[in-house]
Design an enzyme around this catalytic site. Structure first.
Site, short mmCIF file in Angstrom:
data_model
loop_
_atom_site.label_atom_id
_atom_site.label_comp_id
_atom_site.label_asym_id
_atom_site.label_seq_id
_atom_site.Cartn_x
_atom_site.Cartn_y
_atom_site.Cartn_z
N THR A 328 0.82 -1.21 0.00
CA THR A 328 0.00 0.00 0.00
C THR A 328 0.86 1.27 0.00
O THR A 328 0.51 2.26 -0.64
CB THR A 328 -0.94 0.01 1.21
OG1 THR A 328 -0.18 -0.27 2.39
CG2 THR A 328 -2.02 -1.05 1.07
N PHE A 456 -6.86 4.45 6.05
CA PHE A 456 -6.31 3.33 6.81
C PHE A 456 -7.39 2.51 7.50
O PHE A 456 -7.12 1.79 8.46
CB PHE A 456 -5.31 3.85 7.85
CG PHE A 456 -4.10 4.51 7.23
CD1 PHE A 456 -3.08 3.74 6.70
CD2 PHE A 456 -4.01 5.89 7.16
CE1 PHE A 456 -1.98 4.34 6.12
CE2 PHE A 456 -2.91 6.50 6.59
CZ PHE A 456 -1.88 5.72 6.06
N CYS A 463 -5.45 0.12 10.42
CA CYS A 463 -4.08 -0.28 10.15
C CYS A 463 -3.15 0.03 11.32
O CYS A 463 -3.01 1.18 11.72
CB CYS A 463 -3.58 0.41 8.89
SG CYS A 463 -1.86 0.13 8.51
#
Length: 558
Positions: A328, A456, A463
């Site tokens: 990512t 996120f 995350c």
């Protein structure tokens, strides 16, 4: 890494812990290493029904939710859709159908949410929990009950989170910083060689090399030698294969139609496991490392229970961090560099900030990275337009009504399209498609409602490595802006490839080495050698002394 996926399968049918065949929509369990059962004191989400739940089971008034026209019997809403770009198809449908809509793929129906008001409602942790489904459940044969693939009732995610969270503290981040600089030096060395040869640089490919080496070095003390390879490391090829296969499972009525791809996926999983097993074996034989994430996984007990991660769970967490810890971030850097190359006035503004904040310091110190406020805005805006983890799923903890209008049964779920949430004109204005980093200046951030920016994920399962990713990305952008002028290919038009995550496809750009005038000295080439930090940090005038990474949030809700 936040949960991703756009259409397709979810959890294995039946009760929690039920095994499925390899390549199925569920997750085969190892008979030799059964997962622990849920503990006492479970939250309501822990007892939610398991298995894939088509939308009609969770939405009593599903017929009120619009769907694309021209639905085809047996096939569903496949007319005009592409199996390669399901997210971008969903963005197009959202623009046509509104803040909530549904799509049917074969006999499975899904509800998508893209409006800010409904997404904020689903961020309420008292009423909604993470739903492990779609492409994420398809990854369970790869990483089982690791941090971002564990079901809410499985205790291993909380155990791993509590053990590993200190690995992302400010002290830990400061220790990672010199290693990030060392890897960045390999990137700039490679780019200098490409520039000297008159070649354009492969932005996504080189950002993937950079971020893989960074998480491997900082987290696990390993060097993949990515910049010394003409082709991607086999670990990257296997990772791309598993992500692509997980998405392909969402596009066929049965995994039996992907027999050859299934065999390839099994080989990719085996390679990932062998790579990680070798890495762990080397660490054990060396008697430990320098206190990195792998040492924490192997040696740290839970502070309250004394429980440790099992050998199987260590493997799963290492694979998770190696994949999620670079895939990512490389996409985010690639999109940011793309937009900077197209907007030289914005690149000049960011570069001026780097020169002002870092000054003549040969190598930036840890404290100086968070002071690049405008560079951080550039990254935030790139993640707004193209959140590289482009969606997350939420399920109702109990019967509820979404947005005061749409009844949901307990266990009903929807996929929040982050990329559509980040384009909602009611939040971002009529020019939401325009790249504008000033959307993230302090005044604009304070003026926005909470839960409108979610690159996120959201809630307790967001995350865990977001501050790591943000520090790495801002540092690298600063180093590259300091050293190079970015020249786009005039014929390139942005194409986005989807493999659960998002990445610019075929993005190449030309470089020019910068010259700058340091204070009290003649013009010289900018950048200098990148390596371990030296010299005194030079702060931005008026900057707050606290250098902790600043998030574009309005309050605790984000």
């Amino acid at each position: 890494m936040a949960e991703t996926g756009t259409t397709g399968t979810a959890e294995p049918a039946g009760t929690a812990g039920c095994a499925g065949p390899a390549g199925s929509t569920g997750s085969p369990r190892s008979a030799a290493a059964p997962l622990p059962t849920a503990t006492a004191g479970a939250t309501p989400a822990d007892t939610l029904p398991r298995g894939f739940r088509s939308a009609e089971l969770g939405w009593p008034e599903l017929a009120r939710i619009p769907h694309p026209p021209h639905r085809i019997p047996l096939l569903g809403d496949l007319l005009g859709a592409s199996r390669r770009t399901p997210l971008q198809d969903s963005l197009r449908y959202a623009a046509e159908l509104g803040p909530i809509f549904r799509r049917k793929v074969f006999d499975r129906e899904f509800v998508f949410v893209g409006g800010a008001a409904l997404a904020a409602d689903m961020a309420d942790e008292t009423r909604f929990a993470k739903h492990v489904g779609l492409g994420i459940a398809n990854l369970r044969p790869v990483v089982g009950d690791a941090l971002f693939t564990a079901y809410n009732h499985e205790p291993n995610w909380q155990l791993a989170h509590d053990v590993l969270a200190p690995g992302f503290s400010r002290e830990a981040m400061a220790a990672y910083h010199p290693m990030m600089l060392d890897v960045a030096a390999r990137l700039t060395g490679h780019w200098d060689a490409e520039l000297a040869a008159g070649r354009a640089v492969d932005v996504p490919g080189d950002m993937t090399k950079l971020t893989l080496e960074t998480i491997a070095r900082t987290g696990f003390g390993h060097d993949f030698g990515s910049f010394e390879r003409a082709r991607p490391h086999p670990f990257v090829s296997a990772m791309v294969g598993t992500l692509t296969y997980a998405q392909r499972l969402n596009t066929v009525p049965s995994p039996a139609l992907l027999r050859r791809a299934t065999r390839r996926n099994e080989a990719d999983i085996a390679f990932l496991n062998r790579t990680v097993d070798d890495l762990v074996r080397e660490r054990r034989s060396a008697g430990g490392g320098e206190g990195d994430l792998l040492d924490r996984m192997l040696d740290t007990a839970h502070p309250s229970t004394g429980e440790r991660l099992s050998a199987l769970n260590v493997r799963r967490q290492v694979v998770t961090f190696l994949v999620a810890g670079h895939e990512t971030t490389s996409g985010a850097l690639s999109f940011a560099l793309h937009y900077l190359s197209l907007n030289p006035h914005l690149a000049a503004r960011a570069r001026a900030e780097v020169d002002r904040v870092w000054g003549d310091t040969a190598v930036p110190g840890y404290e100086q990275v968070a002071k690049l406020r405008y560079v951080r805005r550039v990254l935030d805006e790139a993640l707004r337009l193209w959140p590289t983890a482009p969606a997350f799923a939420r399920e109702a903890r109990a019967d509820t009504v979404l947005g005061g209008e749409h009844p949901m049964r307990r266990g009903g779920w929807a996929l929040v399209l982050t990329a559509m949430l980040h384009r909602d004109p009611e939040v971002w204005g009529p020019d939401a498609e325009r790249f504008d980093p000033d959307r993230f200046d302090a005044r604009s951030v304070r003026a926005r409602a909470p839960h409108t920016y979610k690159p996120f994920g959201t809630g307790a399962r967001a995350c865990i490595g977001r501050q790591f990713a943000l520090h790495e990305a801002v540092l690298v952008l600063g180093l590259l802006l300091r050293r190079y002028d970015l020249r786009p290919d005039p014929d390139y038009r942005l194409r986005v490839t989807e493999r659960l995550t998002l990445m610019p496809e075929g993005l190449r750009m030309h470089l020019e080495r910068r010259t700058r005038k340091p204070s009290g000295g003649p013009l010289e080439q900018a950048g200098g050698p990148v390596g371990r930090p030296g010299g005194d940090p030079v702060g931005e005038e008026g900057a707050a002394p606290d250098s902790a990474p600043r998030c574009p949030v309005r309050g605790p809700g984000d």
